[in-house]
Design a protein around this motif. Structure first.
Motif, PDB file in Angstrom:
ATOM      1  N   LEU A 148       0.973  -1.681   0.220  1.00 32.14           N
ATOM      2  CA  LEU A 148       0.093  -0.137  -0.180  1.00 32.14           C
ATOM      3  C   LEU A 148       0.735   0.998  -0.052  1.00 32.14           C
ATOM      4  N   ASP A 149       2.050   1.389   0.695  1.00 30.98           N
ATOM      5  CA  ASP A 149       2.581   1.970   0.852  1.00 30.98           C
ATOM      6  C   ASP A 149       3.465   2.969  -0.216  1.00 30.98           C
ATOM      7  N   GLU A 150       3.701   1.728  -0.980  1.00 27.51           N
ATOM      8  CA  GLU A 150       4.635   2.087  -2.366  1.00 27.51           C
ATOM      9  C   GLU A 150       3.717   2.465  -3.641  1.00 27.51           C
ATOM     10  N   ALA A 151       3.098   2.033  -2.710  1.00 26.02           N
ATOM     11  CA  ALA A 151       1.760   2.178  -4.636  1.00 26.02           C
ATOM     12  C   ALA A 151       1.401   4.306  -3.890  1.00 26.02           C
ATOM     13  N   ARG A 154       4.149   6.020  -5.872  1.00 21.33           N
ATOM     14  CA  ARG A 154       4.822   6.097  -7.129  1.00 21.33           C
ATOM     15  C   ARG A 154       3.866   6.396  -7.509  1.00 21.33           C
ATOM     16  N   TYR A 155       2.359   6.282  -7.107  1.00 23.22           N
ATOM     17  CA  TYR A 155       1.725   6.900  -7.990  1.00 23.22           C
ATOM     18  C   TYR A 155       0.611   7.790  -7.407  1.00 23.22           C
ATOM     19  N   GLY A 156       0.517   7.719  -6.538  1.00 24.85           N
ATOM     20  CA  GLY A 156       0.161   9.168  -5.521  1.00 24.85           C
ATOM     21  C   GLY A 156      -1.001   9.036  -4.509  1.00 24.85           C
ATOM     22  N   PRO A 157      -1.527   9.979  -4.008  1.00 24.41           N
ATOM     23  CA  PRO A 157      -2.197   9.668  -2.365  1.00 24.41           C
ATOM     24  C   PRO A 157      -3.629   8.833  -3.167  1.00 24.41           C
ATOM     25  N   GLY A 158      -3.904   8.129  -2.393  1.00 27.03           N
ATOM     26  CA  GLY A 158      -5.431   7.583  -2.469  1.00 27.03           C
ATOM     27  C   GLY A 158      -5.554   6.400  -3.080  1.00 27.03           C
ATOM     28  N   ASP A 211       8.968  12.478 -11.681  1.00 26.88           N
ATOM     29  CA  ASP A 211       9.705  11.555 -11.052  1.00 26.88           C
ATOM     30  C   ASP A 211      10.602  10.761 -12.631  1.00 26.88           C
ATOM     31  N   TYR A 212      11.103   9.308 -12.453  1.00 26.85           N
ATOM     32  CA  TYR A 212      11.151   8.690 -13.338  1.00 26.85           C
ATOM     33  C   TYR A 212      11.008   8.368 -14.449  1.00 26.85           C
ATOM     34  N   THR A 213      10.687   7.521 -15.440  1.00 23.00           N
ATOM     35  CA  THR A 213      10.165   6.850 -15.994  1.00 23.00           C
ATOM     36  C   THR A 213      10.214   5.665 -15.673  1.00 23.00           C
ATOM     37  N   VAL A 214       9.475   4.505 -16.071  1.00 21.64           N
ATOM     38  CA  VAL A 214       9.893   3.305 -15.535  1.00 21.64           C
ATOM     39  C   VAL A 214      10.645   2.539 -15.963  1.00 21.64           C
ATOM     40  N   SER A 215      10.952   2.704 -17.339  1.00 18.88           N
ATOM     41  CA  SER A 215      12.266   2.201 -17.995  1.00 18.88           C
ATOM     42  C   SER A 215      13.950   3.413 -17.689  1.00 18.88           C
TER      43      SER A 215
END
Length: 314
Positions: A148-151, A154-158, A211-215
């Motif tokens: 949950l913390d990682e999501a 990486r992708y924002g609150p919520g 942020d960085y791109t995935v690659s």
């Protein structure tokens, strides 16, 4: 002197002398322990065996493979771990949820963290992770919070992880043999340090408002995992730009892989051990700059000649 009772148990668990000799000759303690367990308890689901022995799935499979090579178990006696989660029916899940208090606890926490009642397929996947990977219940609960913390990071609150992301992370923990709370906490601390180091490296690449791109992230995290710090990465970036004129991630990765293969990770090691040291690169860059400067002077002279001759050049 009173005679000692050497009987270990009133219930005898015996094996053939030939089988005992094979185990002794193999020198494989895990294989011997698994064999004794199978004699005493019989075969069962992989996760059940892992929990009983305190092993990861990978350790169980290695011991089982050893027993098969010795001819002590058949191919179907112990799960071979094909890598795919077993297929469970809805009835299987309902029955096991009713019987297994630990899984009920994990299911309730997963639904609380994700904010919804899990679908039938999500519940099957979660149970498959619990049953197949074999992480202890307390470690599994920590894993859910970490995902949950990682999501959210990486992708924002919520944001919340999906079940496939949870499965991938659980498999990774299984491969790393994270089987205690202490090991889980150590892993999480290491990941947080890795993330902080990656964020600090953004300034090296001139990345400020994104942020960085995935690659890009895969490259940076792989370099950190190899043991490179910011200074070494910056050296590789300087060389990349000097040789190509721009930041090329794949080219830079080849430089760092080359240094890693030679055991060169600090600026001092790179300076001593790399046959193409940064000073040589700077020398070539200076020579190229000098050549460009000479070309500019030639063009200027040509322009003066054209201007003075009214547009005619011999």
């Amino acid at each position: 002197m009173q005679e000692r009772d050497n009987n270990l148990s009133a219930a005898v668990c015996s094996m053939r002398a030939e089988d005992a000799d094979r185990l002794i000759s193999s020198g494989d303690g895990d294989g011997a322990l698994l064999y004794i367990y199978l004699l005493r308890r019989g075969a069962g689901p992989e996760a059940e065996l892992c929990r009983a022995l305190g092993w990861t799935a990978e350790r169980l499979r290695a011991a089982a493979a050893r027993l098969r090579s010795l001819g002590l178990v058949s191919g179907g006696t112990v799960p071979d771990g094909s890598g795919e989660l077993p297929e469970y029916t809805a009835e299987d899940i309902v029955r096991r949820s009713r019987e297994d208090a630990d899984f009920r606890c994990i299911l309730a926490e997963a639904e609380r963290l994700l904010g919804h009642t899990l679908s039938t397929q999500e519940t099957k996947t979660l149970f498959g992770v619990y049953d197949f990977v074999g992480l202890p219940t307390d470690v599994m609960l920590v894993l859910l919070h970490y995902c949950l913390d990682e999501a959210r990071r990486r992708y924002g609150p919520g944001r919340v992880p999906n079940m496939k992301q949870i499965e991938r992370e659980a498999r990774r923990w299984g491969e790393l043999e994270i089987m205690t709370l202490e090991q889980a906490e150590e892993y999480i601390r290491a990941q947080e340090h890795r993330h902080s180091a990656a964020m600090e490296l953004r300034s090296v690449f001139g990345i400020r408002d994104r942020d960085y791109t995935v690659s890009e992230r895969k490259y940076v995290e792989s370099w950190l995992d190899m043991g490179f710090g910011a200074e070494a990465v910056e050296l590789a970036l300087d060389r990349t730009i000097a040789n190509t004129g721009q930041l090329k991630w794949q080219y830079m990765n080849k430089i760092l892989l080359s240094w890693h293969s030679k055991g060169l990770h600090t600026p001092e090691e790179i300076e001593r051990g790399d046959s193409r040291r940064p000073s040589q690169v700077r020398g070539r860059a200076s020579a190229r700059d000098s050549g460009q400067s000479g070309e500019l002077e030639r063009v200027k002279k040509l322009y003066e000649r054209v201007k003075n001759s009214g547009g005619q050049v011999n």
